[in-house]
Design a protein around this motif. Sequence first.
Motif, PDB file in Angstrom:
ATOM      1  N   UNK A  63    -112.049  69.100  43.139  1.00  0.00           N
ATOM      2  CA  UNK A  63    -113.100  70.079  42.860  1.00  0.00           C
ATOM      3  C   UNK A  63    -112.569  71.493  43.045  1.00  0.00           C
ATOM      4  N   UNK A  64    -111.682  71.689  44.024  1.00  0.00           N
ATOM      5  CA  UNK A  64    -111.113  73.014  44.258  1.00  0.00           C
ATOM      6  C   UNK A  64    -110.271  73.459  43.059  1.00  0.00           C
ATOM      7  N   UNK A  65    -109.489  72.543  42.485  1.00  0.00           N
ATOM      8  CA  UNK A  65    -108.683  72.875  41.309  1.00  0.00           C
ATOM      9  C   UNK A  65    -109.590  73.215  40.127  1.00  0.00           C
ATOM     10  N   UNK A  66    -110.669  72.451  39.949  1.00  0.00           N
ATOM     11  CA  UNK A  66    -111.603  72.737  38.861  1.00  0.00           C
ATOM     12  C   UNK A  66    -112.199  74.122  39.025  1.00  0.00           C
ATOM     13  N   UNK A  67    -112.567  74.487  40.251  1.00  0.00           N
ATOM     14  CA  UNK A  67    -113.148  75.809  40.493  1.00  0.00           C
ATOM     15  C   UNK A  67    -112.155  76.914  40.145  1.00  0.00           C
ATOM     16  N   UNK A  68    -110.908  76.764  40.577  1.00  0.00           N
ATOM     17  CA  UNK A  68    -109.932  77.819  40.311  1.00  0.00           C
ATOM     18  C   UNK A  68    -109.603  77.899  38.825  1.00  0.00           C
ATOM     19  N   UNK A  69    -109.560  76.755  38.144  1.00  0.00           N
ATOM     20  CA  UNK A  69    -109.343  76.772  36.696  1.00  0.00           C
ATOM     21  C   UNK A  69    -110.509  77.446  35.987  1.00  0.00           C
ATOM     22  N   UNK A  70    -111.731  77.141  36.419  1.00  0.00           N
ATOM     23  CA  UNK A  70    -112.914  77.731  35.790  1.00  0.00           C
ATOM     24  C   UNK A  70    -112.916  79.250  35.935  1.00  0.00           C
ATOM     25  N   UNK A  71    -112.496  79.743  37.111  1.00  0.00           N
ATOM     26  CA  UNK A  71    -112.450  81.202  37.295  1.00  0.00           C
ATOM     27  C   UNK A  71    -111.331  81.812  36.453  1.00  0.00           C
ATOM     28  N   UNK A  72    -110.162  81.184  36.460  1.00  0.00           N
ATOM     29  CA  UNK A  72    -109.032  81.726  35.701  1.00  0.00           C
ATOM     30  C   UNK A  72    -109.314  81.721  34.203  1.00  0.00           C
ATOM     31  N   UNK A  73    -110.036  80.706  33.731  1.00  0.00           N
ATOM     32  CA  UNK A  73    -110.356  80.584  32.312  1.00  0.00           C
ATOM     33  C   UNK A  73    -111.627  81.337  31.931  1.00  0.00           C
ATOM     34  N   UNK A  74    -112.289  81.927  32.930  1.00  0.00           N
ATOM     35  CA  UNK A  74    -113.512  82.712  32.713  1.00  0.00           C
ATOM     36  C   UNK A  74    -114.584  81.883  32.016  1.00  0.00           C
ATOM     37  N   UNK A  75    -114.799  80.696  32.524  1.00  0.00           N
ATOM     38  CA  UNK A  75    -115.775  79.800  31.925  1.00  0.00           C
ATOM     39  C   UNK A  75    -117.196  80.220  32.265  1.00  0.00           C
ATOM     40  N   UNK A  76    -118.098  79.977  31.327  1.00  0.00           N
ATOM     41  CA  UNK A  76    -119.513  80.172  31.610  1.00  0.00           C
ATOM     42  C   UNK A  76    -119.977  79.050  32.538  1.00  0.00           C
ATOM     43  N   UNK A  77    -121.174  79.188  33.066  1.00  0.00           N
ATOM     44  CA  UNK A  77    -121.674  78.145  33.972  1.00  0.00           C
ATOM     45  C   UNK A  77    -121.746  76.777  33.277  1.00  0.00           C
ATOM     46  N   UNK A  78    -122.286  76.680  32.038  1.00  0.00           N
ATOM     47  CA  UNK A  78    -122.285  75.365  31.369  1.00  0.00           C
ATOM     48  C   UNK A  78    -120.880  74.829  31.103  1.00  0.00           C
ATOM     49  N   UNK A  79    -119.938  75.702  30.742  1.00  0.00           N
ATOM     50  CA  UNK A  79    -118.565  75.254  30.510  1.00  0.00           C
ATOM     51  C   UNK A  79    -117.944  74.734  31.795  1.00  0.00           C
ATOM     52  N   UNK A  80    -118.195  75.432  32.894  1.00  0.00           N
ATOM     53  CA  UNK A  80    -117.670  74.995  34.189  1.00  0.00           C
ATOM     54  C   UNK A  80    -118.211  73.613  34.536  1.00  0.00           C
ATOM     55  N   UNK A  81    -119.517  73.415  34.348  1.00  0.00           N
ATOM     56  CA  UNK A  81    -120.109  72.114  34.645  1.00  0.00           C
ATOM     57  C   UNK A  81    -119.510  71.027  33.746  1.00  0.00           C
ATOM     58  N   UNK A  82    -119.253  71.375  32.480  1.00  0.00           N
ATOM     59  CA  UNK A  82    -118.647  70.422  31.546  1.00  0.00           C
ATOM     60  C   UNK A  82    -117.247  70.026  32.018  1.00  0.00           C
TER      61      UNK A  82
END
Length: 279
Positions: free
Chosen positions: A64-83
């Motif tokens: 989950x920590x890796x997903x969070x850091x990837x989501x921030x680095x990739x500038x994902x929207x909230x729905x994209x992050x959840x996906x």
Amino acid sequence: MANAEFGQAVRRWRDRVAPDTAGLPTGGHRRAAGLRREELALLAGISADYVTRLEQGRASHPSAQVIETLARALRLSRPEREHLFHLAGLTPPGPDTVPAYLTPSVQRLLDRLTGTPVAVYDAAWTLLVANPPYAALLGDPSGWRGHERNAVWRNLIGPGTRVRHTPESQRAMEAMLVADLRAAAGRYPADRGLRRLVAELRAHSDRFGELWDSGAVGHHESARKIVDHPHAGPVTLDCDTLTVAGSDQRVMLYTAEPGTEDAERLALVTVLGTQALTG
């Protein structure tokens, strides 16, 4: 193993992030439409080899920590992050956990303050993201892992920071950090990572246990701080901490009075940091 759809999503989102919007140098010939793999790895604090394996579907299940850091680095929207969480076979964090999602408004703030040291911490004082000037001023956090990224841990157990403290200011800062952590534990009682952090702080720091058990109270105050930089020397700066309504995060900024020697030193620090990043 991470599935192919996960890797395709990461690659697709990587291609749409322009390096300059992420605060990275853009010179030289670039084959990648957006971020290179090694640039995404730098922003996310993971290895380039791991990014490659994730994109090729060869990596073990990312945390989950890796997903969070990837989501921030990739500038994902909230729905994209959840996906992305779902693609990794994980449940997105709920409202009972410390928020780690960087809102678009906070990201825009970081994008605009390219010459100002800025970092964003969550409610438990774990570092979420730091811009290049902040890394240049206070030390590159890209290699920090686990509790190393937590300000309470670093100040009570770890190596501390480059900020110079008197005994009085050190005690006041520790009280503020522990008071904030206690408040966060009350707001997010189901957060297992936060409970583990508190337990390990108690096990390794008598000072933490003393402050925690005493119900010590502290609060944020704007302050003049001296940062002992290894190359530029002491830099006296104003430090302000802003709380982001709705996301329970703290934005920390360091600024210098224009036209002063400290402003010149801060500019030098920023240039040195940019050169190190380019190199």
